[in-house]
Design an enzyme around this catalytic site. Sequence first.
Site, mmCIF file in Angstrom:
data_model
loop_
_atom_site.group_PDB
_atom_site.id
_atom_site.type_symbol
_atom_site.label_atom_id
_atom_site.label_comp_id
_atom_site.label_asym_id
_atom_site.label_seq_id
_atom_site.Cartn_x
_atom_site.Cartn_y
_atom_site.Cartn_z
ATOM 1 N N ASP A 190 -11.416 -16.537 -77.929
ATOM 2 C CA ASP A 190 -12.432 -16.109 -78.887
ATOM 3 C C ASP A 190 -12.114 -16.943 -80.120
ATOM 4 O O ASP A 190 -11.126 -16.675 -80.813
ATOM 5 C CB ASP A 190 -12.304 -14.626 -79.204
ATOM 6 C CG ASP A 190 -13.382 -14.172 -80.166
ATOM 7 O OD1 ASP A 190 -13.677 -14.924 -81.127
ATOM 8 O OD2 ASP A 190 -13.947 -13.090 -79.977
ATOM 9 N N HIS A 191 -12.916 -17.959 -80.396
ATOM 10 C CA HIS A 191 -12.468 -18.918 -81.414
ATOM 11 C C HIS A 191 -12.376 -18.294 -82.807
ATOM 12 O O HIS A 191 -11.699 -18.820 -83.677
ATOM 13 C CB HIS A 191 -13.341 -20.183 -81.416
ATOM 14 C CG HIS A 191 -14.670 -20.045 -82.075
ATOM 15 N ND1 HIS A 191 -15.757 -19.489 -81.463
ATOM 16 C CD2 HIS A 191 -15.098 -20.397 -83.316
ATOM 17 C CE1 HIS A 191 -16.787 -19.507 -82.293
ATOM 18 N NE2 HIS A 191 -16.418 -20.049 -83.426
ATOM 19 N N HIS A 253 -16.737 -11.864 -81.024
ATOM 20 C CA HIS A 253 -16.280 -12.168 -82.385
ATOM 21 C C HIS A 253 -16.293 -10.923 -83.300
ATOM 22 O O HIS A 253 -15.312 -10.628 -83.974
ATOM 23 C CB HIS A 253 -17.158 -13.243 -83.025
ATOM 24 C CG HIS A 253 -17.337 -14.472 -82.176
ATOM 25 N ND1 HIS A 253 -16.333 -14.983 -81.398
ATOM 26 C CD2 HIS A 253 -18.396 -15.298 -81.987
ATOM 27 C CE1 HIS A 253 -16.763 -16.074 -80.766
ATOM 28 N NE2 HIS A 253 -18.015 -16.279 -81.107
#
Length: 504
Positions: A190-191, A253
């Site tokens: 999950d950047h 996110h």
Amino acid sequence: MTNFGKRSIPPTVMVIFGASGDLTSRKLMPALFNLSVDKLLPERFFLIGYGRKSASNEHFREILKKSLSAHSRRPIEENAWNSLAPGISFHNGAYDDPTSFEALKSKIEGIEESVGEPVQTIFYLSTPPSGFLPILENLGNSGLARLHHNTPSASKVIVEKPFGRDLESARELNQMINRRFAESQVFRIDHYLGKETVQSLLVQRFANSIFEPVWNRNYVSCVQITVSENLGVGSRAGYYDRSGALRDMIQNHVMQLLALTTMEPPSSLDPEAIRDEKVKALQAIKPLSLGNANAEVVRGVYTEGLVGGEKVIGYHEEEGVPSSSFTETYTALSLQLDNWRWKGVPFYIRSGKRLKQKVSEIVVQFTRPPAILFGENSNRPLSPNLLTIRIQPDEGVSLSLNSKTPGLETKLQPVNLSFGYDTTFGSNTPEAYERLILDSMVGDGTLFIRGDEAEQSWGLLSPVLESWHTMAGHGLEKYSAGTWGPLAADKLLLQRGHEWITNK
Ligand code: BG6
């Protein structure tokens, strides 16, 4: 957080599946390059692009070098590139062809022989989700998944989002992965977790003593999390129309931001201790009330409008979007956590495309002070204190306080104490993918999603998707591009005695 200085990285081969894709050129290659500039890659590092379209090693290197000029945060440094380039190669193969995987294995064994010591292999799954199953199956059957099992050089797998489409598919995916890899070898990306400001959330909460005493239902009146974008769907309609804002942004996110904001202090910085606390926070979220007058969910789709002074088209006019689409480009939710710390505190979260501005922030709104000394007879009640954690852009933290304006009268005005990353630390901080790739090489899963976290989040949101599916277009609100989303999202808060802070 990870102290990679204390742990060494063994010689490493990274195999990227989907190497000709957008992510490799926009994010992965620039991240690897910048790690190389910072001398953070292991001395012996090899990159193998695995793809279905045949390409020579030279051609693949050329493409990657070009992508660096377009996307690297730092200009190409020939020295760094020259040390990286010889280790880059392309492997032509299909995802469902066992012989291609046998050939890949021989290639990796050849590298290992030339290195003369065990090499860890990291498999990066950056294909569309339909590629995951055959790749995982072949990694399992070929023995690649178990290379150097139970040693520091054990194979690892990085899985790109989307992690499933709903609870059922996420469970299947977890089972598929865990049949071949132990959980400690799995890195679900999950950047947002790699963003500097998200990493420092735990530091702000747990390395300062002033927040903890007020971080609860006694002093917090609501928490708002906004992750908005001013861009539209662009050229990604094929993916996005099957996804929508809830799957694309909220499930991963935004829920991660919520978990980090609400979790209890972990017993240590051990990845499992942190992830255990995040899971507990997610478990505490009450199931949502759907489709009635008290509904806690709003969804919307953008129509044409003005963004930054420019006229833009509506979602249904975007290339590749079917006119019959019911996909939401905006979602807002009102959530409650049923636990000791947060009982009764609403958490308003939202995300959308083509909104007024790109901003990701968490606003903690504190309870108003009693209007005894100030603000007693005024039409305007005292402003509540707000702690705003700006994830991006203009990264920083600010705290609003009531202050007296200069003059003979006692007039109050909210003022801001503010800290900005850029002004304090300078710009050019590492990109999220740099951090995440480095952590996967070290084997630190703190900033990755554990399987049960993903399932917990889907467990909450899958019923919403099911109810939307049944309702088809009913309840899909419209909002003009360039606004803050549908009016129904404003009402969601007004009904509960609040308003969106960022819109002001
Ligand atoms: C991705 C979504 O995960 O995040 C995209 O798939 C979105 O739709 C992007 O645009 C936003 O990321 P960032 O880092 O620009 O906020």
